[in-house]
Design a protein around this motif. Structure first.
Motif, PDB file in Angstrom:
ATOM      1  N   TYR A  99       0.841  -1.194   0.000  1.00  0.00           N
ATOM      2  CA  TYR A  99       0.000   0.000   0.000  1.00  0.00           C
ATOM      3  C   TYR A  99       0.877   1.246   0.000  1.00  0.00           C
ATOM      4  N   SER A 100       0.388   2.285  -0.644  1.00  0.00           N
ATOM      5  CA  SER A 100       1.108   3.564  -0.651  1.00  0.00           C
ATOM      6  C   SER A 100       0.889   4.265   0.699  1.00  0.00           C
ATOM      7  N   PRO A 101       1.722   5.261   1.023  1.00  0.00           N
ATOM      8  CA  PRO A 101       1.527   6.006   2.272  1.00  0.00           C
ATOM      9  C   PRO A 101       0.133   6.636   2.370  1.00  0.00           C
ATOM     10  N   GLY A 102      -0.389   7.111   1.240  1.00  0.00           N
ATOM     11  CA  GLY A 102      -1.734   7.702   1.240  1.00  0.00           C
ATOM     12  C   GLY A 102      -2.810   6.688   1.591  1.00  0.00           C
ATOM     13  N   GLU A 103      -2.667   5.453   1.052  1.00  0.00           N
ATOM     14  CA  GLU A 103      -3.643   4.404   1.346  1.00  0.00           C
ATOM     15  C   GLU A 103      -3.575   4.005   2.822  1.00  0.00           C
ATOM     16  N   ALA A 112      -2.541   5.932   5.296  1.00  0.00           N
ATOM     17  CA  ALA A 112      -3.091   7.065   6.061  1.00  0.00           C
ATOM     18  C   ALA A 112      -4.608   7.011   6.058  1.00  0.00           C
ATOM     19  N   SER A 113      -5.190   6.691   4.900  1.00  0.00           N
ATOM     20  CA  SER A 113      -6.646   6.602   4.790  1.00  0.00           C
ATOM     21  C   SER A 113      -7.198   5.477   5.666  1.00  0.00           C
ATOM     22  N   GLN A 123      -2.778  11.432   9.068  1.00  0.00           N
ATOM     23  CA  GLN A 123      -2.182  12.179   7.971  1.00  0.00           C
ATOM     24  C   GLN A 123      -1.106  11.339   7.275  1.00  0.00           C
ATOM     25  N   ARG A 124      -0.896  11.618   5.982  1.00  0.00           N
ATOM     26  CA  ARG A 124       0.141  10.926   5.206  1.00  0.00           C
ATOM     27  C   ARG A 124       1.523  11.184   5.819  1.00  0.00           C
ATOM     28  N   GLN A 125       1.754  12.422   6.281  1.00  0.00           N
ATOM     29  CA  GLN A 125       3.044  12.770   6.888  1.00  0.00           C
ATOM     30  C   GLN A 125       3.290  11.945   8.154  1.00  0.00           C
ATOM     31  N   THR A 181       4.706   8.612   7.212  1.00  0.00           N
ATOM     32  CA  THR A 181       6.136   8.759   6.890  1.00  0.00           C
ATOM     33  C   THR A 181       6.955   8.930   8.164  1.00  0.00           C
ATOM     34  N   ASN A 228      10.839   4.793  -2.849  1.00  0.00           N
ATOM     35  CA  ASN A 228       9.565   5.096  -2.193  1.00  0.00           C
ATOM     36  C   ASN A 228       9.114   3.892  -1.376  1.00  0.00           C
TER      37      ASN A 228
END
Length: 196
Positions: free
Chosen positions: A12-16, A18-19, A24-26, A29, A49
């Motif tokens: 999963y990406s950081p945005g996924e 976070a969701s 938050q996405r930050q 990270t 990444n």
């Protein structure tokens, strides 16, 4: 130390992430960087990444839960979670959980004791200030009564002085009138006596 990486886990990406965790996405990270400073490794693509597994999401969820307890820092929460996700230890041992719980309880109890002590000291200060305020209010009330009494006495003195002055003026005026009458009678007597 290396993160648990299943060969067939979805990434999963950081945005996924976070969701899913409602953060938050930050923050995702930030969590990952702290885990990496502790020796944990995440999946990275050719550009560097990060991508996260379901296990990583579970770790982050546990960190978020622990971090929300009073007195627990993010670093402490992460250090407490890492042993649960070591490569060789998918299921944490009873001793590890017990030690972690004892550590968290000790930290929490210590912070709670400090807060309770600070609260007790604050209440003591508030009580002392309240007593001082009451004392000052009492002194102010006494001062007001003293001023009111002094003003009343001063007003009475002025009235008496005015009354005395009035009586003195009337006495002087009566004496002058009496003197004038005597003078007139004297003149009248002399005028009759001498025929003038």
């Amino acid at each position: 130390m290396e993160g648990l990486q299943g060969n067939f886990e979805a990434l999963y990406s950081p945005g996924e992430v976070a969701s899913q965790l409602n953060i938050q996405r930050q923050t995702v990270t930030k969590y990952a960087r702290i885990f990496e400073t502790e020796g944990f490794a995440f999946h990275k693509d050719e550009k560097g990444n990060r991508a996260y597994t379901d296990t990583n999401i579970s770790m982050f969820r546990r960190v978020t839960d622990i971090k929300n307890r009073p007195g627990i820092t993010l670093e402490t929460a992460i250090k407490g979670v890492i042993p649960m996700y070591k490569k060789d230890s998918i299921t944490p041992g009873v001793t590890e959980i017990s030690n972690e719980n004892e550590h968290h309880n000790d930290v929490t109890n210590e912070k709670l004791d400090m807060l309770m002590q600070a609260l007790a000291e604050q209440q003591k200060l508030i009580l002392e200030q309240s007593k001082k305020i009451d004392s000052l209010q009492e002194q102010l009330n006494e001062h007001r009564l003293d001023v009111k009494g002094r003003d009343t006495k001063l007003l009475e003195y002025i009235r008496e002085h005015q009354k005395g002055s009035k009586e003195e003026m009337m006495f002087i005026a009566q004496n002058e009138v009496a003197a004038a009458k005597q003078e007139e009678q004297k003149k009248s007597f002399l005028a009759r006596l001498f025929g003038k």
